[in-house]
Design a protein around this motif. Structure first.
Motif, PDB file in Angstrom:
ATOM      1  N   LEU B  29     -15.566 -19.137  28.068  1.00  0.00           N
ATOM      2  CA  LEU B  29     -16.260 -18.675  29.271  1.00  0.00           C
ATOM      3  C   LEU B  29     -15.274 -18.041  30.255  1.00  0.00           C
ATOM      4  O   LEU B  29     -15.512 -16.977  30.829  1.00  0.00           O
ATOM      5  N   LEU B  30     -14.136 -18.684  30.396  1.00  0.00           N
ATOM      6  CA  LEU B  30     -13.119 -18.232  31.339  1.00  0.00           C
ATOM      7  C   LEU B  30     -12.577 -16.851  30.971  1.00  0.00           C
ATOM      8  O   LEU B  30     -12.373 -15.988  31.827  1.00  0.00           O
ATOM      9  N   ILE B  31     -12.366 -16.649  29.681  1.00  0.00           N
ATOM     10  CA  ILE B  31     -11.854 -15.352  29.220  1.00  0.00           C
ATOM     11  C   ILE B  31     -12.858 -14.256  29.587  1.00  0.00           C
ATOM     12  O   ILE B  31     -12.493 -13.206  30.120  1.00  0.00           O
ATOM     13  N   GLN B  32     -14.131 -14.553  29.330  1.00  0.00           N
ATOM     14  CA  GLN B  32     -15.152 -13.556  29.658  1.00  0.00           C
ATOM     15  C   GLN B  32     -15.198 -13.301  31.164  1.00  0.00           C
ATOM     16  O   GLN B  32     -15.313 -12.158  31.608  1.00  0.00           O
ATOM     17  N   ILE B  33     -15.110 -14.380  31.957  1.00  0.00           N
ATOM     18  CA  ILE B  33     -15.137 -14.217  33.415  1.00  0.00           C
ATOM     19  C   ILE B  33     -13.982 -13.321  33.855  1.00  0.00           C
ATOM     20  O   ILE B  33     -14.165 -12.412  34.664  1.00  0.00           O
ATOM     21  N   LEU B  34     -12.791 -13.553  33.301  1.00  0.00           N
ATOM     22  CA  LEU B  34     -11.625 -12.767  33.723  1.00  0.00           C
ATOM     23  C   LEU B  34     -11.782 -11.297  33.354  1.00  0.00           C
ATOM     24  O   LEU B  34     -11.458 -10.405  34.138  1.00  0.00           O
ATOM     25  N   ILE B  35     -12.288 -11.047  32.132  1.00  0.00           N
ATOM     26  CA  ILE B  35     -12.446  -9.644  31.715  1.00  0.00           C
ATOM     27  C   ILE B  35     -13.494  -8.948  32.586  1.00  0.00           C
ATOM     28  O   ILE B  35     -13.281  -7.833  33.073  1.00  0.00           O
ATOM     29  N   TRP B  36     -14.618  -9.639  32.807  1.00  0.00           N
ATOM     30  CA  TRP B  36     -15.643  -9.025  33.662  1.00  0.00           C
ATOM     31  C   TRP B  36     -15.139  -8.872  35.095  1.00  0.00           C
ATOM     32  O   TRP B  36     -15.415  -7.868  35.758  1.00  0.00           O
ATOM     33  N   ALA B  37     -14.381  -9.861  35.559  1.00  0.00           N
ATOM     34  CA  ALA B  37     -13.819  -9.775  36.924  1.00  0.00           C
ATOM     35  C   ALA B  37     -12.973  -8.511  37.049  1.00  0.00           C
ATOM     36  O   ALA B  37     -13.024  -7.807  38.060  1.00  0.00           O
ATOM     37  N   ILE B 161      -3.981 -12.579  27.705  1.00  0.00           N
ATOM     38  CA  ILE B 161      -4.233 -11.148  27.899  1.00  0.00           C
ATOM     39  C   ILE B 161      -5.207 -10.937  29.056  1.00  0.00           C
ATOM     40  O   ILE B 161      -4.995 -10.083  29.923  1.00  0.00           O
ATOM     41  N   ALA B 162      -6.267 -11.764  29.098  1.00  0.00           N
ATOM     42  CA  ALA B 162      -7.278 -11.609  30.136  1.00  0.00           C
ATOM     43  C   ALA B 162      -6.698 -11.887  31.528  1.00  0.00           C
ATOM     44  O   ALA B 162      -7.004 -11.191  32.492  1.00  0.00           O
ATOM     45  N   VAL B 163      -5.840 -12.900  31.622  1.00  0.00           N
ATOM     46  CA  VAL B 163      -5.215 -13.210  32.912  1.00  0.00           C
ATOM     47  C   VAL B 163      -4.365 -12.026  33.374  1.00  0.00           C
ATOM     48  O   VAL B 163      -4.443 -11.580  34.527  1.00  0.00           O
ATOM     49  N   LEU B 164      -3.558 -11.484  32.448  1.00  0.00           N
ATOM     50  CA  LEU B 164      -2.699 -10.353  32.811  1.00  0.00           C
ATOM     51  C   LEU B 164      -3.533  -9.140  33.216  1.00  0.00           C
ATOM     52  O   LEU B 164      -3.239  -8.455  34.198  1.00  0.00           O
ATOM     53  N   LEU B 165      -4.594  -8.915  32.468  1.00  0.00           N
ATOM     54  CA  LEU B 165      -5.479  -7.786  32.747  1.00  0.00           C
ATOM     55  C   LEU B 165      -6.062  -7.923  34.162  1.00  0.00           C
ATOM     56  O   LEU B 165      -6.067  -6.981  34.956  1.00  0.00           O
ATOM     57  N   TRP B 166      -6.539  -9.134  34.447  1.00  0.00           N
ATOM     58  CA  TRP B 166      -7.162  -9.393  35.744  1.00  0.00           C
ATOM     59  C   TRP B 166      -6.166  -9.193  36.890  1.00  0.00           C
ATOM     60  O   TRP B 166      -6.456  -8.539  37.886  1.00  0.00           O
ATOM     61  N   VAL B 254     -17.468  -6.197  47.754  1.00  0.00           N
ATOM     62  CA  VAL B 254     -16.585  -5.114  47.313  1.00  0.00           C
ATOM     63  C   VAL B 254     -15.478  -4.804  48.313  1.00  0.00           C
ATOM     64  O   VAL B 254     -14.573  -4.037  48.018  1.00  0.00           O
ATOM     65  N   TYR B 255     -15.564  -5.415  49.503  1.00  0.00           N
ATOM     66  CA  TYR B 255     -14.558  -5.076  50.515  1.00  0.00           C
ATOM     67  C   TYR B 255     -13.370  -6.021  50.508  1.00  0.00           C
ATOM     68  O   TYR B 255     -12.465  -5.892  51.307  1.00  0.00           O
ATOM     69  N   SER B 256     -13.422  -7.032  49.632  1.00  0.00           N
ATOM     70  CA  SER B 256     -12.296  -7.952  49.606  1.00  0.00           C
ATOM     71  C   SER B 256     -11.695  -8.030  48.211  1.00  0.00           C
ATOM     72  O   SER B 256     -12.389  -7.829  47.209  1.00  0.00           O
ATOM     73  N   LEU B 257     -10.417  -8.331  48.178  1.00  0.00           N
ATOM     74  CA  LEU B 257      -9.664  -8.358  46.925  1.00  0.00           C
ATOM     75  C   LEU B 257     -10.329  -9.242  45.872  1.00  0.00           C
ATOM     76  O   LEU B 257     -10.469  -8.850  44.717  1.00  0.00           O
ATOM     77  N   PHE B 258     -10.750 -10.441  46.292  1.00  0.00           N
ATOM     78  CA  PHE B 258     -11.301 -11.380  45.318  1.00  0.00           C
ATOM     79  C   PHE B 258     -12.816 -11.307  45.195  1.00  0.00           C
ATOM     80  O   PHE B 258     -13.414 -12.035  44.414  1.00  0.00           O
ATOM     81  N   GLY B 259     -13.435 -10.449  45.995  1.00  0.00           N
ATOM     82  CA  GLY B 259     -14.892 -10.365  45.984  1.00  0.00           C
ATOM     83  C   GLY B 259     -15.475 -10.172  44.587  1.00  0.00           C
ATOM     84  O   GLY B 259     -16.262 -10.999  44.113  1.00  0.00           O
ATOM     85  N   PRO B 260     -15.095  -9.086  43.898  1.00  0.00           N
ATOM     86  CA  PRO B 260     -15.666  -8.839  42.568  1.00  0.00           C
ATOM     87  C   PRO B 260     -15.378  -9.982  41.598  1.00  0.00           C
ATOM     88  O   PRO B 260     -16.214 -10.300  40.752  1.00  0.00           O
ATOM     89  N   SER B 261     -14.211 -10.610  41.729  1.00  0.00           N
ATOM     90  CA  SER B 261     -13.873 -11.711  40.830  1.00  0.00           C
ATOM     91  C   SER B 261     -14.780 -12.903  41.097  1.00  0.00           C
ATOM     92  O   SER B 261     -15.248 -13.554  40.159  1.00  0.00           O
TER      93      SER B 261
END
Ligand SMILES: Nc1ncnc2c1ncn2[C@@H]1O[C@H](COP(=O)(O)OP(=O)(O)O)[C@@H](O)[C@H]1O
Ligand SMILES: [Mg+2]
Lengths: 241, 328
Positions: B29-37, B161-166, B254-261
């Protein structure tokens, strides 16, 4: 410096600017006056590249600039203000001017240098140099100054100032006029200054052009304009009705 | 200043420790969250300036399918396939963006054009059923652990990989936010004509952010495809995916760094939670509740969840000085 010849702008069937021609010498301050709707702002839009001329030519330092994109004309050294101020509300006052300085220089300067230029421009027009001032609280006079500061920050050689006195009270007008005079005298920037009223402008400009219904009806010294029958008819005639 | 440093350090520490303590299911689940984030962050690079694209499903689809097809049919390593998909997405962004920006197609019209783009890519993927398997989808040729094929049965590899990508996505967001680029784009989003008059090359600035956003989205799609191995047009492209991106990013902020995540974290946990909770009992109930929550979120928190939480702090820092100009 600027040579405008046979300039026309047609909106549908309506001729907003009709065969206007004039020359501008470097270092000059030219007044462009005329009643509301006479085509002054449209003329600025054509020179600054916000509108495409329907006919005629505009040469800046010998180069044809009619129809060029607005940002390209800015980079060539023509700065403009808008009659109704158009601040970038999401940016602070300082950012408004900094972004102009940076992009006015074609992105070829550092951010620090851009901010330095912005501060100089803000000082020149008498606005506070502080990074915390937002544009929301600013009154009409301050917004007019912001328009000037933003244009100045792009380091123009020619400044098009559209009704910098509009909506100001007596005291504010006097100061704004002084600022324009200063810009010419101290920075050596050539200016075309548009107003729909004669007032203070006539004291400061070297030469004046009067537009009526998109046509140039007078060109000469301010003192002559005041006694020219066509000009007085346009102005006094309009004033009485 | 040092508290933010501390928060970053703590966050990173948690991310590093997590794979060792969480069950495989949560890691998945976490990997998917990071990629989508990462993908939502990429979308918000444009979205925050009011360039609302409903076409990012297209970029994600191309990013996912190009390396997968090249690998499965022609043995081309994803190390080449992924960059190719990213470049193709960038080109597509140029082909769509240039005429739009040139002709000042903005607002609703831009949304419609990009919406159509999503569907064109989806339908093309379905139509090319000989190689893509059409709407049944297709599974990549698996070879087990391989750096060459970028396939790792062990989840911890993809987690890293997902963490680095994020983190890379956050870095890009930050760079645009901090740089003079943000100021130009804010100016453009408010008044293109005034922006052009102070020397901003409106077309170029818009193209730049669009291409970056599209290319990153394709990269996200590629990593997603490598991870799940099974690709279906409906899950990596099309209007549904585009809408998912738009909603989650806006809901998070969308106006904050962590918003989309945060948007990714909440929407994916919520979908997953509802799915587990309802199971097969009420088909569609989970989706309905999900939809209602999103609508409420967007109506009551227009700045997004993160934006709303940050509001009190932000507004006191941005003092609006009522200020009257006078000489002397
Ligand atoms: N974009 C436009 N489309 C149609 N008509 C316009 C446009 N801009 C200006 N006009 C018309 O052109 C005339 C001249 O306008 P303008 O140049 O703004 O006058 P001034 O600045 O001298 O008051 C006005 O009648 C105005 O309504
Ligand atoms: Mg006007």
């Amino acid at each position: 410096m600027l040579a405008v010849e046979g300039l026309c702008k047609r909106f549908g069937g309506f001729l907003a600017v009709n065969e206007v021609s004039f020359d501008l010498r470097a270092g000059e301050i030219l007044g462009l006056i005329g009643p509301n709707g006479s085509g002054k702002s449209t003329t600025f839009n054509l020179i600054a590249g916000n509108l495409r001329p329907s006919a005629g030519s505009i040469r800046f330092d010998g180069r044809e600039i009619g129809g060029l994109a607005a940002h390209a004309i800015c980079h060539l050294g023509i700065g403009r203000t808008f009659q109704i101020p158009r601040p970038f509300r999401k940016l602070s006052l300082l950012e408004n001017v900094t972004v102009a300085a940076y992009h006015g220089a074609g992105g070829k300067i550092s951010r620090a240098e851009a901010q330095h230029r912005a501060e100089t421009a803000l000082e020149m027009v008498g606005l506070p140099v502080s990074s915390s001032v937002q544009t929301n609280g600013m009154g009409a006079a301050a917004l007019k100054k912001l328009e000037l500061a933003r244009a100045l920050a792009t380091k123009p050689r020619l400044l098009l100032a559209d009704e910098s006195l509009g909506g100001l009270d007596r005291e504010e007008m006097e100061h704004a006029a002084e600022v324009l005079d200063d810009i010419r005298n101290r920075l050596g920037i050539t200016i075309i200054w548009v107003e729909h009223i004669m007032g203070v402008l006539m004291r400061i400009v070297d030469r004046v052009i009067v537009l009526d219904h998109g046509e140039k009806i007078f060109e000469g010294k301010p003192a002559q304009a005041a006694v020219d029958p066509r000009v007085t008819e346009v102005y006094l005639g309009k004033a009485r009705t | 200043m040092s508290t933010t440093r501390l928060a970053w350090a703590a966050g990173l520490a948690i991310l590093i420790v997590l794979p060792f303590i969480t069950p495989t299911y949560f890691l998945h689940l976490l990997i998917q969250i990071l990629i989508w984030a990462f993908i939502y962050t990429a979308w918000s690079l444009m979205g925050r300036f009011g360039f609302v694209s409903f076409g990012h499903g297209a970029f994600m689809g191309i990013g996912a399918y190009v390396p997968a097809l090249l690998w499965s049919y022609w043995n081309v390593t994803p190390w080449l396939g992924i960059p190719l998909g990213v470049v193709l997405s960038g080109l597509l962004a140029i082909i769509i963006g240039y005429p739009c920006f040139r002709r000042r197609v903005i607002g609703h019209y831009f949304a419609l054009v990009t919406l159509a783009l999503s569907q064109v890519v989806l339908l093309s993927l379905i139509a090319a059923r000989e190689i893509t398997g059409g709407s049944l989808g297709f599974t990549q040729r698996a070879v087990g652990y391989s750096w060459y094929a970028l396939q790792f049965p062990e989840k911890s590899y993809f987690y890293a990989i997902a963490v680095l990508l994020w983190l890379f996505g956050l870095a890009v967001w930050r760079r645009i936010d901090r740089g003079i680029g943000r100021e130009a784009l804010e100016a453009i989003s408010e008044d293109e004509e005034a922006a052009a008059s102070v020397g901003i090359d409106v077309l170029r600035e818009k193209m730049r952010v669009t291409v970056i956003s599209a290319a990153l989205t394709a990269l996200g799609g590629a990593v997603y495809g490598q991870y799940v191995m099974y690709l279906n047009p409906e899950t990596v492209s099309g209007i549904a995916v585009s809408l998912q991106i738009v909603f989650a990013a806006i809901a998070g902020g969308v106006y904050s760094l962590f918003g989309p995540s945060v948007g990714a974290l909440l929407t994916l946990s919520l979908t997953e939670g509802l799915r587990v909770w309802f199971g097969a009992n009420f088909v569609g109930a989970a989706n309905t509740i999900y939809g209602i929550l999103l609508v409420l979120c967007i109506i009551f928190m227009p700045q997004g969840i993160v934006g709303t939480l940050q509001r009190p702090k932000g507004s006191s820092a941005r003092r609006d000085i009522a200020w009257n100009w006078r000489k002397g």
